[in-house]
Design an enzyme around this catalytic site. Structure first.
Site: not given
Length: 213
Positions: A7-14, A57, A81
């Site tokens: 899974r991708h790293g933490e995003s600004t959306g997260n 992301r 996704e």
């Protein structure tokens, strides 16, 4: 074939608490750090190919791994996704206020108009497995994707076309790794581990110890 789902790293959306779907958000500062840590994890693992969702992301996370392994990232829209249509960019609370029926269902397979259907998701999973078996039967492959889709893909590997009829138990954290293997001359895969995040735990302990010194 050895397959690593990342899974991708933490995003600004997260960080903002947004349901992202196909909406594009870059990695946060923490997400970029996480990408470097997962890249370090792969440093000693054999890896022949890296695929990534074409959303930023995921591709940013994949590039960190690729740089460490001296490989190229192949962007693959099939591992994006889940498309969440009208939910994208909203918080869970906003979704449940606008679509009350979604509160009693999983957001990923709510059936709300404009979201990706179970049939469409099943066909995506079928296609990915077919293509991997054709092109990479004897390779070590990493795919950088997204939490929702990885959890569905894992269910598909377990239950095939009936994946959606079963409880989906997987929690997929940022930069978590899931290792699946198709041994030679065996049709069905084996799962070595799911949602491994030891690379992040180790770093957190190191930082904590440093603060105590």
């Amino acid at each position: 074939m050895n397959l690593y789902l990342v899974r991708h790293g933490e995003s600004t959306g997260n960080v903002a608490g947004k349901i992202q779907g196909w909406k594009d958000f870059p990695l946060s500062n923490l997400g970029r750090d996480q990408a470097e840590l997962v890249a370090e994890y792969f440093k000693e693992l054999p890896l022949d190919y890296i695929y990534s969702s074409d959303l930023i992301r995921a591709s940013e996370t994949a590039e960190a791994i690729a740089t460490r392994k001296n490989l190229s990232v192949h962007k693959w829209k099939e591992v994006r996704e889940v498309h969440l249509g009208p939910f994208q960019g909203l918080s869970r609370q906003e979704i449940f206020e606008k679509y009350p029926d979604a509160a009693s269902k999983t957001i990923l397979t709510s059936g709300v108009e404009g979201t990706e259907t179970i049939d469409e998701l099943t066909k995506r999973c079928q296609y990915i497995v077919q293509q991997l078996q054709i092109a990479h039967k004897n390779n070590n492959v990493a795919i950088v994707s997204h939490g929702g889709f990885i959890s569905i893909f894992l269910m598909y590997l377990i239950a095939g076309d009936q994946w959606h009829t079963l409880h989906r138990p997987f929690q997929i954290g940022n930069t978590s790794i899931s290792h699946i293997e198709w041994p030679k001359n065996r049709r069905n895969p084996i799962f070595h581990y799911v949602n491994r995040t030891t690379h992040l735990v180790t770093e957190a302990k190191l930082n904590s110890n440093m603060r105590l010194l």
